[in-house]
Design a protein around this motif. Structure first.
Motif, PDB file in Angstrom:
ATOM      1  N   ASP A  75      40.577  45.312   2.568  1.00  0.00           N
ATOM      2  CA  ASP A  75      39.583  44.910   3.560  1.00  0.00           C
ATOM      3  C   ASP A  75      38.380  45.846   3.536  1.00  0.00           C
ATOM      4  OD1 ASP A  75      38.665  43.243   5.635  1.00  0.00           O
ATOM      5  OD2 ASP A  75      39.402  44.639   7.148  1.00  0.00           O
ATOM      6  N   GLU A  76      38.630  47.123   3.296  1.00  0.00           N
ATOM      7  CA  GLU A  76      37.546  48.101   3.228  1.00  0.00           C
ATOM      8  C   GLU A  76      36.629  47.842   2.035  1.00  0.00           C
ATOM      9  OE1 GLU A  76      39.321  51.933   3.109  1.00  0.00           O
ATOM     10  OE2 GLU A  76      40.365  51.725   5.040  1.00  0.00           O
ATOM     11  N   TYR A  77      37.218  47.335   0.941  1.00  0.00           N
ATOM     12  CA  TYR A  77      36.457  47.113  -0.289  1.00  0.00           C
ATOM     13  C   TYR A  77      35.981  45.673  -0.456  1.00  0.00           C
ATOM     14  CZ  TYR A  77      37.778  51.681  -2.259  1.00  0.00           C
ATOM     15  OH  TYR A  77      37.920  53.028  -2.505  1.00  0.00           O
ATOM     16  N   GLY A  78      36.439  44.780   0.402  1.00  0.00           N
ATOM     17  CA  GLY A  78      36.130  43.371   0.213  1.00  0.00           C
ATOM     18  C   GLY A  78      36.896  42.754  -0.936  1.00  0.00           C
ATOM     19  N   VAL A  79      38.129  43.205  -1.146  1.00  0.00           N
ATOM     20  CA  VAL A  79      38.987  42.741  -2.242  1.00  0.00           C
ATOM     21  C   VAL A  79      40.234  42.095  -1.658  1.00  0.00           C
ATOM     22  CG1 VAL A  79      40.408  43.459  -4.205  1.00  0.00           C
ATOM     23  CG2 VAL A  79      38.139  44.482  -3.859  1.00  0.00           C
ATOM     24  N   THR A  80      40.550  40.895  -2.124  1.00  0.00           N
ATOM     25  CA  THR A  80      41.729  40.177  -1.640  1.00  0.00           C
ATOM     26  C   THR A  80      42.963  40.568  -2.435  1.00  0.00           C
ATOM     27  OG1 THR A  80      40.382  38.279  -0.967  1.00  0.00           O
ATOM     28  CG2 THR A  80      42.740  37.886  -1.273  1.00  0.00           C
ATOM     29  N   ILE A  81      44.057  40.820  -1.717  1.00  0.00           N
ATOM     30  CA  ILE A  81      45.339  41.127  -2.345  1.00  0.00           C
ATOM     31  C   ILE A  81      46.022  39.800  -2.656  1.00  0.00           C
ATOM     32  CG2 ILE A  81      47.496  42.407  -2.145  1.00  0.00           C
ATOM     33  CD1 ILE A  81      44.864  44.083  -1.934  1.00  0.00           C
ATOM     34  N   CYS A  82      46.122  39.474  -3.936  1.00  0.00           N
ATOM     35  CA  CYS A  82      46.684  38.184  -4.348  1.00  0.00           C
ATOM     36  C   CYS A  82      48.105  38.354  -4.859  1.00  0.00           C
ATOM     37  CB  CYS A  82      45.811  37.551  -5.423  1.00  0.00           C
ATOM     38  SG  CYS A  82      44.197  37.019  -4.828  1.00  0.00           S
ATOM     39  N   ILE A  83      49.042  37.727  -4.163  1.00  0.00           N
ATOM     40  CA  ILE A  83      50.451  37.792  -4.520  1.00  0.00           C
ATOM     41  C   ILE A  83      50.757  36.706  -5.544  1.00  0.00           C
ATOM     42  CG2 ILE A  83      52.816  37.720  -3.653  1.00  0.00           C
ATOM     43  CD1 ILE A  83      51.035  39.980  -2.542  1.00  0.00           C
ATOM     44  N   GLU A  84      51.351  37.091  -6.674  1.00  0.00           N
ATOM     45  CA  GLU A  84      51.687  36.084  -7.681  1.00  0.00           C
ATOM     46  C   GLU A  84      53.174  35.730  -7.618  1.00  0.00           C
ATOM     47  OE1 GLU A  84      50.456  34.950 -12.159  1.00  0.00           O
ATOM     48  OE2 GLU A  84      51.282  36.961 -11.932  1.00  0.00           O
TER      49      GLU A  84
END
Length: 274
Positions: free
Chosen positions: A135-144
């Protein structure tokens, strides 16, 4: 749709050489992997790669890794889990530097040392931690969805994403081929819906029914028409990234042939002149 190739399929050793090749062929993106001793740990190398992709008009859809099979976020050993978090945090930093917007995470591995309930609790805690950083970086954590004996149904997968997403941006990196052994990809797509942030593609032969059943798109038993129709139904129009190995002979022939098949499957009319 936009098309990319994951590092698994790179025909050449150096990241820069593969970027040039993919750009020349006509790909929209390149998906690098964070490896134990690879260049993505070096800030200068990441900056150089970022400059190259910008010059080539090539995007990075996500940063992936295989490190979480060993540095398990659900591992029984605290040091193992910490190493997994460290790798994921580096992926987030690299994704931010490359403008990727997403990282691919294997959240857990269920085995004889780690029971399902333990894996779930540890994975949820780890992904929530990463989501706050993301959230701090604007990056989504994508679970595969992978063959890790974890999150074995689309309903459970969706619930996990929703629970982890309370802490920050979490979505699905949906792998079409990984589902076919025990389910139907189009059903997973429909149930996951807008949770799907990225898509990996490969095919699967059900007559082999082991890991050796994975193959190239159009060479297995996936109903690609149903997959494409359902992605359209949920409004997905993002990245489609192939995750397949290079050919054993003439590996440089994989990228152009594969892109042609992806364009055919996903009816990308804007590519007809390429």
């Amino acid at each position: 749709m936009k098309f990319a190739l994951n590092q698994m399929g790179f025909p050449r050793a150096e990241l820069a050489e593969n970027a040039t090749l993919l750009a020349d062929v006509g790909y929209d993106g390149i998906e690098p992997n964070l490896t134990a001793d690879g260049p993505l740990w070096d800030d200068e190398a990441v900056d150089a790669f970022s400059q190259q992709t910008n010059d080539l008009d090539l995007s990075v859809p996500a940063v992936s890794t295989t490190l979480h099979w060993d540095r398990q976020l659900s591992g029984a050993d605290k040091e193992t889990r910490s190493a997994g978090i460290e790798a994921a945090e580096r992926m987030i930093e690299v994704a931010d530097a490359l403008g990727a917007g997403a990282v691919l995470i294997v959240p857990a591995v269920v085995d004889q040392e780690t029971s399902y309930d333990e894996a779930y609790d540890r994975a949820l805690s780890a992904v929530q931690t990463l989501a706050r950083t993301g959230d701090e970086y604007g990056v989504t954590i994508c679970i595969e969805n992978v063959w890790n004996d974890f999150l074995l149904s689309p309903l459970e997968f969706a619930e996990f994403i929703d629970r982890a997403g309370d802490a920050g941006p979490v979505g699905a990196y949906f792998d079409v081929g990984n589902v076919r052994r025990f389910g139907h990809p189009e059903q997973w797509i429909r149930l996951l819906g807008e949770r799907i942030e990225r898509v990996h593609v490969k095919d699967y032969r059900t007559d082999i029914d082991t890991i050796d059943g994975f193959t190239y798109p159009l060479e297995g038993d996936i109903d690609w028409t149903a997959v494409v129709d359902t992605l359209d139904e949920i409004g997905y129009d993002g990245w489609v990234t192939a995750e397949v190995p290079p050919y054993r002979t003439a590996p440089e022939r994989l990228p152009p042939r594969l892109l042609g098949d992806l364009v055919h499957l996903f009816s990308a009319t804007e590519y007809t002149d390429r």
